[in-house]
Scaffold this motif. Sequence first.
Motif, mmCIF file in Angstrom:
data_model
loop_
_atom_site.group_PDB
_atom_site.id
_atom_site.type_symbol
_atom_site.label_atom_id
_atom_site.label_comp_id
_atom_site.label_asym_id
_atom_site.label_seq_id
_atom_site.Cartn_x
_atom_site.Cartn_y
_atom_site.Cartn_z
ATOM 1 N N LEU A 35 0.835 -1.207 0.000
ATOM 2 C CA LEU A 35 0.000 0.000 0.000
ATOM 3 C C LEU A 35 0.869 1.255 0.000
ATOM 4 O O LEU A 35 0.592 2.220 -0.729
ATOM 5 C CB LEU A 35 -0.927 0.007 1.219
ATOM 6 N N THR A 36 1.916 1.240 0.805
ATOM 7 C CA THR A 36 2.827 2.377 0.882
ATOM 8 C C THR A 36 3.536 2.601 -0.445
ATOM 9 O O THR A 36 3.642 3.740 -0.937
ATOM 10 C CB THR A 36 3.857 2.154 2.007
ATOM 11 N N MET A 37 4.033 1.526 -1.055
ATOM 12 C CA MET A 37 4.722 1.632 -2.344
ATOM 13 C C MET A 37 3.790 2.167 -3.423
ATOM 14 O O MET A 37 4.158 3.039 -4.212
ATOM 15 C CB MET A 37 5.279 0.259 -2.747
ATOM 16 N N PHE A 38 2.556 1.652 -3.439
ATOM 17 C CA PHE A 38 1.575 2.129 -4.418
ATOM 18 C C PHE A 38 1.309 3.617 -4.225
ATOM 19 O O PHE A 38 1.240 4.388 -5.183
ATOM 20 C CB PHE A 38 0.278 1.331 -4.303
ATOM 21 N N SER A 39 1.181 4.025 -2.970
ATOM 22 C CA SER A 39 0.909 5.424 -2.667
ATOM 23 C C SER A 39 2.044 6.322 -3.148
ATOM 24 O O SER A 39 1.809 7.373 -3.749
ATOM 25 C CB SER A 39 0.703 5.605 -1.155
ATOM 26 N N LYS A 40 3.271 5.903 -2.908
ATOM 27 C CA LYS A 40 4.428 6.712 -3.310
ATOM 28 C C LYS A 40 4.546 6.784 -4.828
ATOM 29 O O LYS A 40 4.902 7.831 -5.379
ATOM 30 C CB LYS A 40 5.700 6.144 -2.692
ATOM 31 N N GLU A 41 4.244 5.664 -5.494
ATOM 32 C CA GLU A 41 4.303 5.661 -6.959
ATOM 33 C C GLU A 41 3.210 6.537 -7.567
ATOM 34 O O GLU A 41 3.433 7.248 -8.538
ATOM 35 C CB GLU A 41 4.165 4.228 -7.480
ATOM 36 N N LYS A 42 2.025 6.497 -6.963
ATOM 37 C CA LYS A 42 0.876 7.218 -7.515
ATOM 38 C C LYS A 42 0.877 8.702 -7.124
ATOM 39 O O LYS A 42 0.563 9.572 -7.935
ATOM 40 C CB LYS A 42 -0.418 6.541 -7.032
ATOM 41 N N TYR A 43 1.206 8.969 -5.852
ATOM 42 C CA TYR A 43 1.053 10.327 -5.336
ATOM 43 C C TYR A 43 2.370 10.978 -4.891
ATOM 44 O O TYR A 43 2.370 12.140 -4.487
ATOM 45 C CB TYR A 43 0.065 10.341 -4.166
ATOM 46 N N GLY A 44 3.460 10.219 -4.934
ATOM 47 C CA GLY A 44 4.747 10.787 -4.539
ATOM 48 C C GLY A 44 5.003 10.813 -3.055
ATOM 49 O O GLY A 44 6.061 11.259 -2.601
ATOM 50 N N GLU A 45 4.058 10.344 -2.263
ATOM 51 C CA GLU A 45 4.233 10.282 -0.811
ATOM 52 C C GLU A 45 3.312 9.232 -0.210
ATOM 53 O O GLU A 45 2.378 8.753 -0.857
ATOM 54 C CB GLU A 45 3.976 11.649 -0.174
ATOM 55 N N ASP A 46 3.613 8.876 1.030
ATOM 56 C CA ASP A 46 2.856 7.824 1.715
ATOM 57 C C ASP A 46 1.610 8.425 2.362
ATOM 58 O O ASP A 46 1.700 9.124 3.366
ATOM 59 C CB ASP A 46 3.737 7.151 2.776
ATOM 60 N N LEU A 47 0.452 8.129 1.770
ATOM 61 C CA LEU A 47 -0.816 8.645 2.300
ATOM 62 C C LEU A 47 -1.451 7.709 3.313
ATOM 63 O O LEU A 47 -2.517 8.016 3.854
ATOM 64 C CB LEU A 47 -1.794 8.886 1.140
ATOM 65 N N ILE A 48 -0.805 6.557 3.558
ATOM 66 C CA ILE A 48 -1.355 5.565 4.493
ATOM 67 C C ILE A 48 -0.926 5.906 5.908
ATOM 68 O O ILE A 48 0.263 5.971 6.224
ATOM 69 C CB ILE A 48 -0.890 4.138 4.138
ATOM 70 N N LEU A 49 -1.892 6.126 6.767
ATOM 71 C CA LEU A 49 -1.607 6.384 8.178
ATOM 72 C C LEU A 49 -1.417 5.063 8.919
ATOM 73 O O LEU A 49 -0.509 4.906 9.729
ATOM 74 C CB LEU A 49 -2.756 7.187 8.802
ATOM 75 N N GLU A 50 -2.268 4.074 8.592
ATOM 76 C CA GLU A 50 -2.217 2.771 9.256
ATOM 77 C C GLU A 50 -3.010 1.750 8.459
ATOM 78 O O GLU A 50 -3.947 2.101 7.736
ATOM 79 C CB GLU A 50 -2.796 2.884 10.676
ATOM 80 N N TYR A 51 -2.607 0.492 8.595
ATOM 81 C CA TYR A 51 -3.409 -0.618 8.088
ATOM 82 C C TYR A 51 -3.539 -1.612 9.219
ATOM 83 O O TYR A 51 -2.536 -2.116 9.741
ATOM 84 C CB TYR A 51 -2.777 -1.282 6.864
#
Length: 199
Positions: free
Chosen positions: A36-52
């Motif tokens: 999820l973190t990798m996808f977020s960084k690839e898509k948005y340039g930063e980690d938008l995940i606070l928690e899973y």
Amino acid sequence: MVFLTADHAGAENVTYLKDNKYNVDNINTKSFKNELTMFSKEKYGEDLILEYSNSNVFFNKELITASNLDLNEVKQTFKEFIYKQKFTRRVYTDDEILASSGSDLYLHYIANGYDPIQNGELVILEKPGYLEYGNTGTTHGSPYTYDTHVPLLFYGWKIKQGESYNKKEITQIAPTLALKLKITLPNGTEAEVLEEILE
């Protein structure tokens, strides 16, 4: 008068199911969180995940706002990504859960246990047999029958002998006991009762 029940049942161990040729698997929670973190960084340039945690995806809403992103679009983008995972059956947004009409059985179960203050913005329903747990144990918490079907036994004062195979809900116990004892119904009950116990 006494009664015996359980708050949940339990799923079969995934290793046992795989040994018996079922197409299931353990879900590595840490690995999925990293995806999820990798996808977020690839898509948005930063980690938008606070928690899973516990099949809930929590977004960093402050960061999303500061980045001028639309939360609903972010949720939809992650929802599409999560649907590509082999273990995913459904993904529900918080808005879908809160607007549940009861027509979707699984959504109805999830909505019954959903608290917008404590739960995430996305809730994932894994396919049957897929568990976020180690190889040597099992867990519970899905809306599938193997997790929700439990025994219910009553014995003692003014309880007639008998049995029933009709589906019951454990949430019917408290209002049934209240009416049996002629006391006020609990404030959280839907007042559905076990009529066999009251006859």
